[in-house]
Design a protein around this motif. Structure first.
Motif, PDB file in Angstrom:
ATOM      1  N   VAL A  86       0.846  -1.182   0.000  1.00  0.00           N
ATOM      2  CA  VAL A  86       0.000   0.000   0.000  1.00  0.00           C
ATOM      3  C   VAL A  86       0.885   1.237   0.000  1.00  0.00           C
ATOM      4  CG1 VAL A  86      -1.724   1.279   1.331  1.00  0.00           C
ATOM      5  CG2 VAL A  86      -1.781  -1.202   1.308  1.00  0.00           C
ATOM      6  N   SER A  87       0.513   2.231  -0.783  1.00  0.00           N
ATOM      7  CA  SER A  87       1.230   3.513  -0.749  1.00  0.00           C
ATOM      8  C   SER A  87       0.852   4.227   0.539  1.00  0.00           C
ATOM      9  CB  SER A  87       0.851   4.383  -1.940  1.00  0.00           C
ATOM     10  OG  SER A  87       1.220   3.746  -3.135  1.00  0.00           O
ATOM     11  N   ARG A  88       1.851   4.795   1.183  1.00  0.00           N
ATOM     12  CA  ARG A  88       1.602   5.458   2.463  1.00  0.00           C
ATOM     13  C   ARG A  88       2.081   6.893   2.416  1.00  0.00           C
ATOM     14  NH1 ARG A  88      -0.500   1.695   5.912  1.00  0.00           N
ATOM     15  NH2 ARG A  88       0.292  -0.395   5.616  1.00  0.00           N
ATOM     16  N   ASN A  89       1.473   7.714   3.230  1.00  0.00           N
ATOM     17  CA  ASN A  89       1.896   9.089   3.376  1.00  0.00           C
ATOM     18  C   ASN A  89       3.113   9.113   4.304  1.00  0.00           C
ATOM     19  OD1 ASN A  89       2.209  11.814   3.711  1.00  0.00           O
ATOM     20  ND2 ASN A  89       0.137  12.183   4.491  1.00  0.00           N
ATOM     21  N   ILE A  90       4.214   9.628   3.827  1.00  0.00           N
ATOM     22  CA  ILE A  90       5.455   9.641   4.607  1.00  0.00           C
ATOM     23  C   ILE A  90       5.281  10.420   5.903  1.00  0.00           C
ATOM     24  CG2 ILE A  90       7.840  10.458   4.615  1.00  0.00           C
ATOM     25  CD1 ILE A  90       7.984   9.788   1.686  1.00  0.00           C
ATOM     26  N   MET A  91       4.490  11.470   5.867  1.00  0.00           N
ATOM     27  CA  MET A  91       4.298  12.291   7.055  1.00  0.00           C
ATOM     28  C   MET A  91       3.609  11.524   8.175  1.00  0.00           C
ATOM     29  SD  MET A  91       5.974  14.754   6.082  1.00  0.00           S
ATOM     30  CE  MET A  91       5.824  15.752   7.536  1.00  0.00           C
ATOM     31  N   ASP A  92       2.768  10.535   7.817  1.00  0.00           N
ATOM     32  CA  ASP A  92       2.132   9.703   8.847  1.00  0.00           C
ATOM     33  C   ASP A  92       3.158   8.831   9.554  1.00  0.00           C
ATOM     34  OD1 ASP A  92      -0.314  10.761   8.236  1.00  0.00           O
ATOM     35  OD2 ASP A  92      -0.957   9.085   6.980  1.00  0.00           O
ATOM     36  N   LEU A  93       4.160   8.385   8.806  1.00  0.00           N
ATOM     37  CA  LEU A  93       5.165   7.503   9.389  1.00  0.00           C
ATOM     38  C   LEU A  93       6.161   8.244  10.271  1.00  0.00           C
ATOM     39  CD1 LEU A  93       5.958   5.120   6.406  1.00  0.00           C
ATOM     40  CD2 LEU A  93       4.556   4.658   8.401  1.00  0.00           C
ATOM     41  N   CYS A  94       6.418   9.498   9.976  1.00  0.00           N
ATOM     42  CA  CYS A  94       7.433  10.217  10.759  1.00  0.00           C
ATOM     43  C   CYS A  94       6.821  11.192  11.761  1.00  0.00           C
ATOM     44  CB  CYS A  94       8.435  10.908   9.848  1.00  0.00           C
ATOM     45  SG  CYS A  94       7.749  12.225   8.851  1.00  0.00           S
ATOM     46  N   ARG A  95       5.541  11.091  11.990  1.00  0.00           N
ATOM     47  CA  ARG A  95       4.867  11.986  12.929  1.00  0.00           C
ATOM     48  C   ARG A  95       5.423  11.822  14.344  1.00  0.00           C
ATOM     49  NH1 ARG A  95      -0.581  10.472  12.584  1.00  0.00           N
ATOM     50  NH2 ARG A  95      -0.587  11.608  10.630  1.00  0.00           N
ATOM     51  N   GLU A  96       5.606  10.605  14.775  1.00  0.00           N
ATOM     52  CA  GLU A  96       6.046  10.350  16.150  1.00  0.00           C
ATOM     53  C   GLU A  96       7.543  10.579  16.345  1.00  0.00           C
ATOM     54  OE1 GLU A  96       5.435   6.771  19.063  1.00  0.00           O
ATOM     55  OE2 GLU A  96       3.795   6.840  17.605  1.00  0.00           O
ATOM     56  N   THR A  97       8.339  10.163  15.388  1.00  0.00           N
ATOM     57  CA  THR A  97       9.793  10.255  15.532  1.00  0.00           C
ATOM     58  C   THR A  97      10.358  11.557  14.999  1.00  0.00           C
ATOM     59  OG1 THR A  97      10.167   9.193  13.394  1.00  0.00           O
ATOM     60  CG2 THR A  97      10.070   7.753  15.327  1.00  0.00           C
ATOM     61  N   GLY A  98       9.711  12.143  14.025  1.00  0.00           N
ATOM     62  CA  GLY A  98      10.222  13.352  13.402  1.00  0.00           C
ATOM     63  C   GLY A  98      11.263  13.066  12.335  1.00  0.00           C
ATOM     64  N   ASN A  99      11.538  11.798  12.076  1.00  0.00           N
ATOM     65  CA  ASN A  99      12.562  11.414  11.115  1.00  0.00           C
ATOM     66  C   ASN A  99      12.104  10.142  10.410  1.00  0.00           C
ATOM     67  OD1 ASN A  99      14.852  10.469   9.798  1.00  0.00           O
ATOM     68  ND2 ASN A  99      16.240  11.114  11.423  1.00  0.00           N
ATOM     69  N   GLN A 107       1.724  -1.524  10.074  1.00  0.00           N
ATOM     70  CA  GLN A 107       0.379  -1.295  10.621  1.00  0.00           C
ATOM     71  C   GLN A 107       0.451  -1.104  12.136  1.00  0.00           C
ATOM     72  OE1 GLN A 107      -2.267  -0.917   8.674  1.00  0.00           O
ATOM     73  NE2 GLN A 107      -3.565  -0.448  10.420  1.00  0.00           N
ATOM     74  N   GLU A 108       1.260  -1.899  12.818  1.00  0.00           N
ATOM     75  CA  GLU A 108       1.421  -1.744  14.264  1.00  0.00           C
ATOM     76  C   GLU A 108       2.019  -0.380  14.594  1.00  0.00           C
ATOM     77  OE1 GLU A 108       3.720  -4.919  15.901  1.00  0.00           O
ATOM     78  OE2 GLU A 108       2.137  -6.393  15.618  1.00  0.00           O
ATOM     79  N   PHE A 109       2.983   0.081  13.802  1.00  0.00           N
ATOM     80  CA  PHE A 109       3.615   1.372  14.041  1.00  0.00           C
ATOM     81  C   PHE A 109       2.614   2.514  13.861  1.00  0.00           C
ATOM     82  CE2 PHE A 109       6.171   5.079  12.840  1.00  0.00           C
ATOM     83  CZ  PHE A 109       7.069   5.107  13.891  1.00  0.00           C
ATOM     84  N   ILE A 110       1.804   2.429  12.830  1.00  0.00           N
ATOM     85  CA  ILE A 110       0.803   3.467  12.571  1.00  0.00           C
ATOM     86  C   ILE A 110      -0.241   3.502  13.686  1.00  0.00           C
ATOM     87  CG2 ILE A 110      -1.098   4.103  11.020  1.00  0.00           C
ATOM     88  CD1 ILE A 110       0.703   3.212   8.701  1.00  0.00           C
ATOM     89  N   GLU A 111      -0.597   2.331  14.207  1.00  0.00           N
ATOM     90  CA  GLU A 111      -1.599   2.249  15.277  1.00  0.00           C
ATOM     91  C   GLU A 111      -0.989   2.476  16.662  1.00  0.00           C
ATOM     92  OE1 GLU A 111      -3.368  -1.570  14.743  1.00  0.00           O
ATOM     93  OE2 GLU A 111      -4.482  -0.967  12.953  1.00  0.00           O
ATOM     94  N   ASP A 112       0.270   2.862  16.742  1.00  0.00           N
ATOM     95  CA  ASP A 112       0.985   3.111  18.004  1.00  0.00           C
ATOM     96  C   ASP A 112       1.001   1.883  18.917  1.00  0.00           C
ATOM     97  OD1 ASP A 112       1.612   5.726  17.305  1.00  0.00           O
ATOM     98  OD2 ASP A 112      -0.260   6.503  18.138  1.00  0.00           O
ATOM     99  N   LYS A 113       1.165   0.708  18.341  1.00  0.00           N
ATOM    100  CA  LYS A 113       1.247  -0.525  19.120  1.00  0.00           C
ATOM    101  C   LYS A 113       2.685  -0.996  19.290  1.00  0.00           C
ATOM    102  CE  LYS A 113      -3.300  -2.230  17.812  1.00  0.00           C
ATOM    103  NZ  LYS A 113      -4.052  -3.314  17.162  1.00  0.00           N
ATOM    104  N   VAL A 114       3.635  -0.224  18.785  1.00  0.00           N
ATOM    105  CA  VAL A 114       5.046  -0.586  18.870  1.00  0.00           C
ATOM    106  C   VAL A 114       5.701   0.279  19.940  1.00  0.00           C
ATOM    107  CG1 VAL A 114       7.242  -0.686  17.640  1.00  0.00           C
ATOM    108  CG2 VAL A 114       5.125  -1.244  16.446  1.00  0.00           C
ATOM    109  N   TYR A 115       6.326  -0.380  20.905  1.00  0.00           N
ATOM    110  CA  TYR A 115       7.076   0.356  21.922  1.00  0.00           C
ATOM    111  C   TYR A 115       8.499   0.519  21.412  1.00  0.00           C
ATOM    112  CZ  TYR A 115       9.788   1.372  26.061  1.00  0.00           C
ATOM    113  OH  TYR A 115      10.658   1.952  26.943  1.00  0.00           O
ATOM    114  N   TRP A 116       8.989   1.747  21.436  1.00  0.00           N
ATOM    115  CA  TRP A 116      10.370   2.020  21.029  1.00  0.00           C
ATOM    116  C   TRP A 116      10.893   3.157  21.878  1.00  0.00           C
ATOM    117  CZ3 TRP A 116      11.541   6.883  19.230  1.00  0.00           C
ATOM    118  CH2 TRP A 116      10.458   7.678  18.858  1.00  0.00           C
ATOM    119  N   ARG A 117      12.191   3.191  22.005  1.00  0.00           N
ATOM    120  CA  ARG A 117      12.823   4.277  22.740  1.00  0.00           C
ATOM    121  C   ARG A 117      14.176   4.552  22.119  1.00  0.00           C
ATOM    122  NH1 ARG A 117      16.598   2.635  26.616  1.00  0.00           N
ATOM    123  NH2 ARG A 117      16.797   0.399  26.727  1.00  0.00           N
TER     124      ARG A 117
END
Length: 110
Positions: free
Chosen positions: A13-26, A91-101
């Motif tokens: 699926v084509s995705r909006n890049i801004m959706d993917l980098c919203r949380e990290t900023g990168n 999909q997990e990353f977009i739904e904020d189901k991935v814990y990262w630090r």
């Protein structure tokens, strides 16, 4: 985990890049997080498949013809129809189901 119940698409699926980098900023950091999660999912799926197929393993060393087991084929088909680990991880990353630090950011804040 039942990956079949995931909302992840089966096809690319084509995705909006801004959706993917919203949380990290990168975007590159987001892709690295998704890639690590995809590797974890892939390993988990392989372990599940190996456990289920181990039940059907024959330990005979004879040269007799190997026969196909219908249950084994159905299990393999189930795993082939699952979404790819990268799609599940995205999909997990977009739904904020991935814990990262990021330890480097934590050190800078302290």
């Amino acid at each position: 985990m039942d990956y079949k119940k995931s909302k992840a698409p089966i096809n690319t699926v084509s995705r909006n890049i801004m959706d993917l980098c919203r949380e990290t900023g990168n975007i590159y950091e987001s892709v690295a997080i998704i890639a690590k999660r995809a590797n974890q999912i892939s390993i988990q799926i392989k372990e599940d498949l190996s456990k289920k197929l181990a039940e059907f393993a024959s330990y005979n060393d004879s040269l007799e013809e190997v026969f196909e087991n219908r249950e084994q084929i159905e299990i393999s088909r189930y795993y082939e129809k699952l979404p790819k680990p990268t799609l599940l991880a995205t999909q997990e990353f977009i739904e904020d189901k991935v814990y990262w630090r990021d330890p480097s950011r934590e050190n800078q804040e302290n």
